[in-house]
Design an enzyme around this catalytic site. Sequence first.
Site, PDB file in Angstrom:
ATOM      1  N   GLU A   3      -4.332  -4.023   5.201  1.00  0.00           N
ATOM      2  CA  GLU A   3      -3.861  -3.414   6.801  1.00  0.00           C
ATOM      3  C   GLU A   3      -3.441  -4.847   7.412  1.00  0.00           C
ATOM      4  OE1 GLU A   3      -2.496  -1.008   7.859  1.00  0.00           O
ATOM      5  OE2 GLU A   3      -2.780   0.009   5.910  1.00  0.00           O
ATOM      6  N   HIS A  48       3.877  -3.807   3.142  1.00  0.00           N
ATOM      7  CA  HIS A  48       3.030  -3.375   2.035  1.00  0.00           C
ATOM      8  C   HIS A  48       3.937  -3.198   0.772  1.00  0.00           C
ATOM      9  CE1 HIS A  48      -0.614  -1.638   4.042  1.00  0.00           C
ATOM     10  NE2 HIS A  48      -0.153  -1.060   4.872  1.00  0.00           N
ATOM     11  N   GLU A  58       5.284  -1.018   6.857  1.00  0.00           N
ATOM     12  CA  GLU A  58       5.567  -0.310   5.722  1.00  0.00           C
ATOM     13  C   GLU A  58       6.294  -1.252   4.802  1.00  0.00           C
ATOM     14  OE1 GLU A  58       3.726   2.293   5.081  1.00  0.00           O
ATOM     15  OE2 GLU A  58       3.105   2.355   7.235  1.00  0.00           O
TER      16      GLU A  58
HETATM   17 ZN   LIG Z   1      -0.431  -0.119   6.363  1.00  0.00          ZN
END
Ligand SMILES: [Zn+2]
Length: 272
Positions: free
Chosen positions: A197, A140, A137
């Site tokens: 991702e 990101h 996280e």
């Molecule tokens: Zn992700």
Amino acid sequence: MLKFKTIVSLLVITLIYSCATNPFTGKKTMALVPNSDLFPTSFAQYNQFLSEHKVVTGTKDAQMITRVGERIAAASERWLNANGYHGYLNDYKWEYHLVDDKTENAWCMPGGKIVFYTGILPVAKNETGVAVIMGHEVAHALANHGQQRMSAGMLQQFGAVAGNVVLQNESDRNLFNQYYGVGSQVGVMLPFSRSHETEADKIGLYIMAVAGYDPTEAAALWQRMKANSAGGAPPEILSTHPSNDSRIANLRALAPSAIAEAKKFGVTKFRE
Ligand SMILES: [Zn+2]
């Protein structure tokens, strides 16, 4: 009235001046809203979220979230500094909170504002599992993925957005919430693209390893997520993070390079 050509060139100029470089890939990315405008909105939304939810403090789990968060943040800084990105985190104001909520989710908002829901802890299973999710996280946020989705959304909705966009009116804040998906009360959070991702998996793996957590555990974590999605309600985090065999295989394949990366920072043994 502006001619079409003028509008197009204004748009091009806006895009050229709105690019940021991703330190992890060296790629230019779209950033229509500068972080200096984005972060204050993020911080305000984070505080509002915390005021509307039950924040857990003083428990072993809450302490673990803070501990992992601090280590991941410190590792991010070490990694960025070692790679010539001094000052990249200057505007970051890291915060890590555990909220009492059955939702199986966790997120990091722009500027390092992190929430773990108690509901995700059984899937995380242990501190290393928390580090996998936290690393991912945070990755990101470091790579400004939400910023890019939001910029793309703005282009879609408003056409050319010239100059600075300060998120002061309600529709802009709604847009922010849509693209960052702060909690279920706000509603839709758009799934990250597959390339985002993959990028977050890789960056997350590196920073967790530099933080002293075993990167070989990442594949196992996403496998547990996948198993958890079979039968019953799948974890909310899976709506934006589909866990599939190629993702798990990719994480397994990347683990040795994360271990090698950690070695550069003097980490040769991982925490139990
Ligand atoms: Zn992700």
